[in-house]
Enzyme design. Sequence first.
Site, PDB file in Angstrom:
ATOM      1  N   ASP A   1       0.750  -1.277   0.045  1.00 36.75           N
ATOM      2  CA  ASP A   1      -0.045  -0.016   0.066  1.00 36.75           C
ATOM      3  C   ASP A   1       0.945   1.311   0.234  1.00 36.75           C
ATOM      4  OD1 ASP A   1      -2.593   1.477   0.478  1.00 36.75           O
ATOM      5  OD2 ASP A   1      -1.604   1.836   2.309  1.00 36.75           O
TER       6      ASP A   1
ATOM      7  N   GLU B   1      -1.921  -5.482  -3.547  1.00 33.77           N
ATOM      8  CA  GLU B   1      -0.857  -4.494  -2.941  1.00 33.77           C
ATOM      9  C   GLU B   1       0.194  -5.691  -2.401  1.00 33.77           C
ATOM     10  OE1 GLU B   1      -4.006  -1.240  -1.147  1.00 33.77           O
ATOM     11  OE2 GLU B   1      -3.510  -2.947   0.023  1.00 33.77           O
TER      12      GLU B   1
END
Length: 229
Positions: free
Chosen positions: A49, A121
Amino acid sequence: MKLSADILAFQVRLGHVFAQPDILMRALTHASISSATRPDNQRLEFLGDRVLGLVLAETLLEADRRATEGQLAPRFNALVRKETCADVARQIDLGAVLKLGRSEMMTGGRRKEALLGDAMEAVIAAVYLDAGFVAARDLVLRLWGERIGAVAEDARDAKTSLQEWAQARGLPPPSYVEIARDGPDHAPQFTIEVRLASGQAERARAGAKRQAEQAAARALLTRMENADD
């Protein structure tokens, strides 16, 4: 580590061959099947992320050197939100190689938006750990591709824009009502209606409530803006 044919094919779709394939396997392992000897991808998701955010923030700054923070923030949010990550995951058929527990497989885990977004992610983090930031950046820029160039000048989501439209005219915020939910448990479809206090309404249908709300808000906003012209 000897990789299965489906994992080898996924590396081709991804555009990165891992020097450390164990990192990729960890990125593909959901918590529903993890164990003491098989760690899940949650820590990689956390790292990915941040890598994704840095790559896209830097790219947006370079792409428009005159944009204000107020203009850049909604564009950034549109590119990093879970729905976008899930769309990219579908683009490379990430769901096909996820390692899931039986319960997740039975409930359609390979198609779940949140699960796909988290795994995307984690895969970004895996590339970062395997080959460094430049490789991770190149991966993100290639996979996000046209999404970056096409992000709207004002990328605020449709629900926010509709609420601001209503407030500017002295109306209370729009309301959202679930009209129907159908389809199998592993792939439900939601019909959502958005309503203005002034009586106007629009409906939309999608595989996730948020998507249906956004689509309904976008349809109603377009209708009201056209009526204003």
